[in-house]
Design an enzyme around this catalytic site. Structure first.
Site, mmCIF file in Angstrom:
data_model
loop_
_atom_site.group_PDB
_atom_site.id
_atom_site.type_symbol
_atom_site.label_atom_id
_atom_site.label_comp_id
_atom_site.label_asym_id
_atom_site.label_seq_id
_atom_site.Cartn_x
_atom_site.Cartn_y
_atom_site.Cartn_z
ATOM 1 C CB CYS C 85 -0.973 -0.073 1.304
ATOM 2 S SG CYS C 85 -2.257 1.046 0.991
ATOM 3 C CG HIS C 202 -3.531 -3.653 3.414
ATOM 4 N ND1 HIS C 202 -2.472 -3.056 4.176
ATOM 5 C CD2 HIS C 202 -4.039 -2.553 2.967
ATOM 6 C CE1 HIS C 202 -2.588 -1.731 3.828
ATOM 7 N NE2 HIS C 202 -3.474 -1.358 3.085
ATOM 8 C CD GLU C 204 -1.049 -5.515 6.059
ATOM 9 O OE1 GLU C 204 -0.649 -6.238 5.078
ATOM 10 O OE2 GLU C 204 -1.168 -4.426 6.152
#
Lengths: 730, 80, 225
Positions: C85, C202, C204
C-alpha cells in the site's frame, strides 16, 4: 479599559451574567477576562442548562471505573482491561465546512480517549442530514463522509460502523456525532486533576493559530441567515500530527511522569488549564510569551481562545522534564513549559512581563451559572391510523419501497470510504447490529453500537428516550455481547424555549429509566443545544453509543443466515404497532401517532434469553427487529447471506401489514438448527419468553407463503441502488 | 482568452501539507527556508473576447467552485 | 528468517504486518526511519499507512528519509523487499519500482475486500499459491491506480512481473472487477529481478481466520520457502 456593552453581547453573555462576573471579580473584567468567562460559561463548556437534569442519570455500578466529568468514561471489562469511550458532537462546524468540521470532530474525540492513557481501537459515528432533495444535502453528505474517513484512515484507527439518517428536520442543522473507543490497562488510567505545587505546566503538540476563535461560543448560539458571513476561521485538522501526538503521549505514559493531562478542545488553552486546576483545587500561572504560535503578533486573547487542533496540556513531575522532552523531540512535536501550578486558586496570565488576567478559578468553574430552565410537557399524539382506510398496496411493494429508501438502503457507499480493518482486530465490520472489535492478543472482544430514533423522540420524548437505550442494548445482545455501559450525545434545539427544554427533560427521563432498569450506566457524553435555524429546531435527537463485552471469540454471531433448512424464531410478542413506523412513513408519508410502547421487563427478559442461547452455541445468526419491522429485518438477514427464506403466515387472523411491518419493541430474530428446536422451546417456555417459529431458510427465494415471492438477487439490488444513484457524478 | 488561477489556504488557516513539506526541505539542508504554503493551480481557457466579462466569469467560477472560500483565497491572473 | 519493518511517522500498518510475521516465527525488528543502519534481515517490509500524512504525494517524503537509502542499497543487492500500500507508493517514489500510483479513478478513498488472481507463482513471494488461484484480500487507499508507459507495461507483462491482478469471483479480469482504475487491473508488480514487490492489497489483513480470512498468509509462507 472597560469592556463595552457590544463586547458583552458579542460574547454571548446575558446582562445578569455580566453582573455576576463583576461581583466575582469585585471589578470590571478586561477584554481577555471577558473572553475567558464567556468561553467557560457558555453552554458547551458549562452545561448550564442541562446539568441539573443530567445528574439524574445512573453513572455508577461495579464495572464503572470513571463516569462523566473526565475526558471520557472508563469501564472494566475483566482482567486488566479497561475500555475508555465517549461520543461528542461537531454539528455546527460541520454544517459550515463539512470536511474539516467532521475531521476535527473525529480528531477531538480521539484525543479525549488517548488523553486517558488508552490506545484508540475503534471509531463510530452517527450522522444526520436533511432531506436528500434539499440542495445542500449531497455536498454535506459527501464532505462529512470524506472528512470522517480522511481523519480516521490517516491516523490508522478503524471506523467500524455507525448510522446515517436523512430527515428534513436537519435541512439547516446537520448532526455529526463521533465516538471513539480505546483500550487501556485499568491500573494505568490518566486523569485531568492537577496535583502538587510548582509543577511544570507543559504545552505539547501543534502550534497555536487563529483557528476557530470562539468556536465554543458559536456552538452555543442559533444560526440565522448571516451565519455564512460570520464564519470564524475554521479549524483545519492535521491527522498526521494527531498520529504523532498519539504515539508520543502513549510513549510518555509508559512511566509515571504525567501527573495530569488534558486535551485542548473547545475553548483550547482556557478550558484545559482551568479544568485541571479546578479539579485539583489549585491555581495556575501561565507565561503566554512561551506559547508556541503559528502566526506573528498573536494577542493573549487569541492564544487563550484559539481552538487549534492537536494540542495537549500536561502537568508533569518536575524531575521527569528532560526525558519527556526527548520523547516529543523524537516525534517532532512542540514541548514547552508555559507555566506552573500554584496555591493561589487563581488563573494568572502574564504577557510581556505584565499580568494580563487574574481570575479566581472557582468563579470560572463551580460558580458558573446554573439554570433550572422552564420546561413544558410535550403533547403526546393520540391519533390512531387505520390501515384499512389507506390506499391498497401490495406487501412486496411496501417492502421494496422501504428497502430502497435513503434511510434503509445499504450504506456501502459510505463505509467503503472508511478503513474498517486497520489494526487487524475488527471481527465484525459495519452492516450488522453491532461492530465487534477484538482486544489485541486476547480471546475477548467488545461490541459497539450507535443508535438514535428521532421520530420516536419527537412523537413522545420520554418513550423515545427509553427506546433508544433499549435498541442499543438489543443491538449489543444480537452479536452475543453482554451490554455494559453507554455514552450519549444529546442533540436538541434552543433550551431557552420551554417546549425544547421539555423535550430534553423528558428524553433524559426516558434514558434514565431504561438505563437504571437494564443496569446500563451512562459513563460519558455531551450535550449539543441550539441546533436551530431561524427558530426552527431539529427533532430531539439523543444518540446512544453502547459497549458490550464478549468473553469468548467463538460465540460471536452475525446477521447472515447460515444454512438452508434452519428455522427462524422471532423472540418477543408481535402486536402490530404501526404508527411512527417506516412502513407508514415511506409508503404513505404518515408521521402521526404515538411510537411503540416500551416494556422494560420484557426487554430485559427477552434480551437475556437471547444472550444465553447465543452463549450456549444454539444460535446460528441473529438480528434485532427495529425500524421497518419484522419483514424488513428478515430481508436484511437474507440480503446479507444471499440465502432465501420461506416465511409463514401468522396462525391467528391478523392484519398482515401490521404483523410484518409493525415496530413492536423488544423483539429479535434468531436462526436455529431444526435439531435444537425442542431444547430451545423448552428453554424459552421455562423463562416465560414469547416466541414464534416464523420462517425457514431456503436457497435463493424470499417469500411469504401464498403471498409473494422474490429473488434474493433482486432484493439485494433494490437495497443497493440509492446511494450510488444519489451520488453519481452527472 | 486564458487565465491562471491560484488557490491557496487563507493566511491564518493551518496548512498541514505546507508544514510537512517545509520541514522536509529544511531537513534536506535548505537552512534559509522560511515557510512553505501549498495550493492549487488552474489554467482556464475561455471562448470570450470581452476581457472584463471573461474575468468576472472566472471570478464567479472561483467563488462558486474552485475555491472553498471558508478556508481558501484565490488569485486570478490573465495569461498571454 | 529475520525481517525488518520500517516505521515512518504516520505509518499505521506496521504493527499489523509485524503481528503476521511474528505469528509465522519471523524474528522481526521495527526500524525507525531516522536510523542509518538496517539490522541484518532476509526480508524488509515497507508497511502501509500515511507516512508524513501522505502530504505532497503519497510516499514522496518517506522516500527521502535516512533509512530509505539503506533499503535502496539492500534491494539493489538482492534483498527481499515488500512494499504494501503506502509502502508500494514509497518504493515507487524512491525508484526501486517503476511507474506511478495515481488517484483512484472513482476519486474516493476505497476500503473493501477485493479479489485478485495469481498470475505467476514462479517467484519468492507467491510460490505457495497455485497459478490462477483467486485470493480475497483487502484494499484501503486513495492512490492505488497503477500507471506506467507502454514499453514498461510490455516488459511487465512479458516477464511475469505482474504477480496479481484484480478479478471477479469467476476470475474475470476486466473493467468491472477493477476497483481503482489500475492499468491492466494490476494489483502488484515486481522489479526485474523479482526480489522487490510492491502491492496495493494488504496480505497482513488476511492472516487470521477470526478476522476476514487467511488468503494473505500464503505470501508470508512463500517467503519462508
Amino acid at each position: 479599559m472597560t469592556v463595552t456593552k457590544e463586547q458583552i453581547e458579542s460574547h454571548g453573555l446575558k446582562t445578569e451574567e455580566y453582573k455576576k462576573i463583576k461581583e466575582l471579580l469585585s471589578r470590571d473584567p478586561n477584554l481577555l477576562e471577558l473572553g475567558i468567562f464567556s468561553a467557560m460559561w457558555n453552554e458547551h463548556c458549562s452545561y448550564k442548562s442541562s446539568k441539573i437534569h443530567l445528574k439524574k442519570l445512573p453513572t455508577k455500578n461495579n464495572i464503572v471505573i470513571q463516569g462523566p466529568g473526565e475526558n471520557a468514561g472508563v469501564i472494566d471489562i475483566g482482567g486488566n482491561d479497561a475500555i475508555v469511550f465517549k461520543i461528542e458532537s461537531h454539528n455546527h462546524p460541520s454544517f459550515i465546512e463539512p470536511y474539516q468540521g467532521a475531521a476535527t470532530g473525529v480528531g477531538g474525540i480521539l484525543r479525549d480517549v488517548f488523553t486517558m492513557g488508552a490506545r484508540p481501537i475503534a471509531l463510530m459515528n452517527s450522522i444526520h442530514f436533511g432531506s436528500p432533495e434539499n440542495k445542500k444535502t449531497q455536498n454535506l453528505l459527501s464532505g462529512v463522509v470524506s472528512g470522517i474517513g480522511g481523519y480516521g484512515n490517516s491516523v490508522g484507527i478503524p471506523t467500524v460502523g455507525g448510522e446515517t439518517k436523512f430527515n428534513s428536520t436537519y435541512n439547516e442543522n446537520i448532526l455529526v456525532n463521533a465516538m471513539a473507543i480505546g483500550h487501556a490497562n485499568k491500573n494505568k488510567i490518566f486523569y485531568s486533576k492537577a496535583k502538587g505545587l510548582n509543577k511544570p505546566v507543559v504545552y505539547v503538540g501543534s502550534k497555536t493559530g487563529r483557528d476557530g476563535i470562539h468556536g465554543a461560543t458559536m456552538a452555543s448560539a442559533e444560526f440565522d441567515e448571516n451565519s455564512e458571513e460570520k464564519k470564524p476561521t475554521v479549524q483545519v485538522g492535521d491527522p498526521f500530527t494527531e498520529k504523532l501526538l498519539l504515539e508520543a503521549c502513549l510513549e510518555l505514559m509508559k512511566d509515571n511522569s504525567i501527573i495530569s493531562i488534558q486535551d485542548m478542545g473547545a475553548a483550547g488553552l482556557t478550558s484545559s488549564s482551568i479544568e485541571m486546576a479546578s479539579k485539583g483545587k489549585l491555581g495556575i500561572e501561565l507565561d503566554l510569551n512561551k506559547v508556541p504560535c503559528r502566526e506573528n503578533n498573536m494577542s493573549p486573547y487569541e492564544m487563550m481562545l484559539s481552538e487549534s487542533q492537536e494540542r495537549m496540556l500536561i502537568i508533569l513531575d518536575d524531575k521527569k522534564e528532560k526525558e519527556a522532552k526527548k520523547i516529543f523531540d523524537k516525534w517532532d512535536l512542540d514541548f514547552v513549559v508555559i507555566g506552573k501550578t500554584t496555591d493561589t486558586n487563581r488563573l494568572i496570565l502574564n504577557f510581556d512581563n505584565k499580568k494580563v488576567a487574574d481570575i479566581p478559578i472557582p468563579a470560572l468553574a463551580d460558580k458558573a451559572p446554573l439554570y433550572d430552565r422552564k420546561w413544558v410537557k410535550s403533547k403526546l399524539p393520540k391519533n390512531k391510523v387505520k390501515i384499512k382506510d389507506l390506499k391498497k398496496i401490495k406487501i412486496e411493494d411496501a417492502l421494496i419501497k422501504i428497502l430502497s429508501s435513503p434511510n434503509h438502503s445499504n450504506k456501502n457507499w459510505i463505509t467503503d470510504q472508511y478503513d474498517q480493518i486497520v489494526m487487524c482486530d475488527t471481527v465484525q465490520k459495519s452492516g450488522g447490529d453491532s461492530a465487534v472489535v477484538r482486544i489485541h492478543n486476547k480471546d475477548k472482544a467488545i461490541a459497539i453500537s450507535v443508535d438514535s430514533s428521532a421520530n420516536y423522540c419527537k412523537a413522545d420524548p420520554k418513550s423515545g428516550g427509553k427506546q433508544i437505550v433499549c435498541e442499543n442494548w438489543r443491538n449489543l445482545i444480537s452479536v452475543g455481547a453482554k451490554p455494559l455501559a453507554i455514552t450519549n450525545c444529546l442533540n436538541f434545539g434552543n433550551p431557552e424555549k420551554p417546549k425544547i427544554m421539555g423535550e430534553f427533560v423528558e428524553c433524559v427521563d426516558g434514558i434514565k429509566e431504561a438505563c437504571e432498569f437494564l443496569n446500563f450506566p451512562v459513563v460519558s457524553g455531551n450535550v449539543s443545544f441550539y441546533n436551530e435555524t431561524n427558530s426552527k429546531s431539529i427533532f430531539p435527537t439523543p444518540v446512544i453509543g453502547g459497549i458490550g463485552v464478549i468473553d469468548n471469540l467463538k460465540r460471536i454471531v452475525d446477521i447472515k443466515t447460515k444454512k438452508s433448512g434452519n428455522l427462524i424464531i422471532v423472540i418477543g410478542k408481535t402486536i402490530g404497532h404501526i404508527t411512527q413506523s417506516s412502513f407508514l412513513q415511506e409508503n404513505f408519508s404518515i408521521f402521526d401517532g404515538p411510537p411503540p410502547e416500551i416494556n422494560l421487563v420484557n426487554e430485559k427478559n427477552n434480551g437475556l434469553a437471547v444472550l444465553q442461547l447465543i452463549r450456549d452455541n444454539l444460535v446460528m445468526s441473529a438480528h434485532d427487529i427495529s425500524s421497518g419491522g419484522m419483514l424488513v429485518s428478515l430481508s436484511e438477514m437474507s440480503i446479507h447471506s444471499g440465502l432465501g427464506l420461506k416465511i409463514y403466515k401468522p396462525k391467528k387472523l391478523v392484519n398482515l401489514f401490521e404483523y410484518f411491518f409493525g415496530e413492536d419493541q423488544g423483539r429479535y430474530l434468531i436462526e436455529i438448527s431444526k435439531n435444537n428446536i425442542k431444547k430451545i422451546e423448552t428453554f424459552l417456555r421455562k423463562n416465560n419468553i414469547f416466541f414464534e417459529v416464523i420462517a425457514e431458510v431456503q436457497n435463493d427465494t424470499f417469500e411469504i407463503e401464498k403471498t409473494f415471492s422474490l429473488k434474493i438477487k433482486d432484493l439485494h439490488n433494490y437495497n443497493n441502488q440509492w446511494y450510488s444513484k444519489y451520488n453519481a457524478i452527472n | 482568452m486564458k487565465f491562471a488561477v491560484t488557490v491557496t489556504l487563507k493566511k491564518d488557516v493551518l496548512d498541514p501539507q505546507g508544514k510537512v513539506v517545509g520541514q522536509t526541505l529544511k531537513n534536506m539542508g535548505i537552512k534559509n527556508l522560511n515557510q512553505v504554503r501549498q495550493g492549487k493551480f488552474f489554467e482556464i481557457d475561455m471562448n470570450e473576447k470581452d476581457s472584463a466579462k471573461a474575468e468576472s466569469q472566472v471570478k464567479e467560477m472561483c467563488e462558486k467552485l474552485l475555491a472553498n472560500q471558508i478556508i481558501e483565497d484565490f488569485k486570478i491572473n490573465k495569461a498571454e | 528468517m529475520k525481517s525488518s519493518v520500517i516505521v515512518f511517522p504516520g505509518s499505521n500498518c506496521d504493527r499489523d504486518v509485524a503481528v503476521a510475521l511474528e505469528r509465522l516465527q519471523f524474528k522481526n525488528s521495527m526500524v525507525w526511519h531516522k536510523e542509518t543502519e538496517l539490522p541484518k534481515s532476509d526480508l524488509i517490509v515497507v508497511p502501509g499507512g500515511f507516512s508524513y500524512g501522505d502530504y505532497l504525494r503519497s510516499g514522496a517524503i518517506a522516500a527521502k528519509s535516512n533509512i530509505l537509502s539503506e533499503v535502496i542499497s539492500a534491494g539493489k543487492k538482492g534483498a527481499l523487499v515488500l512494499g504494501i500500500c503506502n509502502g508500494f507508493q514509497i518504493l515507487i517514489e524512491c525508484g526501486l519500482l517503476q511507474g506511478a500510483l495515481l488517484r483512484n479513478s472513482g476519486l474516493k478513498f476505497i476500503s473493501k475486500d477485493i479479489l485478485v488472481k495469481v498470475q505467476s507463482n514462479k517467484n519468492k513471494f507467491f510460490n505457495k499459491y497455485k497459478s490462477d488461484e483467486i485470493l480475497k484480500l483487502n484494499i484501503a487507499h486513495n492512490e492505488g491506480n497503477y500507471f506506467t508507459n507502454k514499453k514498461h507495461l510490455e516488459e511487465l507483462e512479458n516477464n511475469e512481473l505482474i504477480p496479481i491482478k484484480y478479478c471477479d469471483e469467476k476470475g474475470n479480469i476486466n473493467l468491472k472487477s477493477n476497483p481503482n482504475g489500475s492499468i491492466n487491473n494490476i494489483a502488484g508488480i515486481f522489479n526485474k529481478n523479482k526480489n522487490i514487490l510492491g502491492m496495493m492489497p494488504h496480505p497482513e489483513r488476511m492472516a487470521d481466520k477470526i478476522l476476514s480470512g487467511e488468503d494473505g498468509l500464503g505470501l508470508f509462507l512463500s517467503l519462508m520457502n
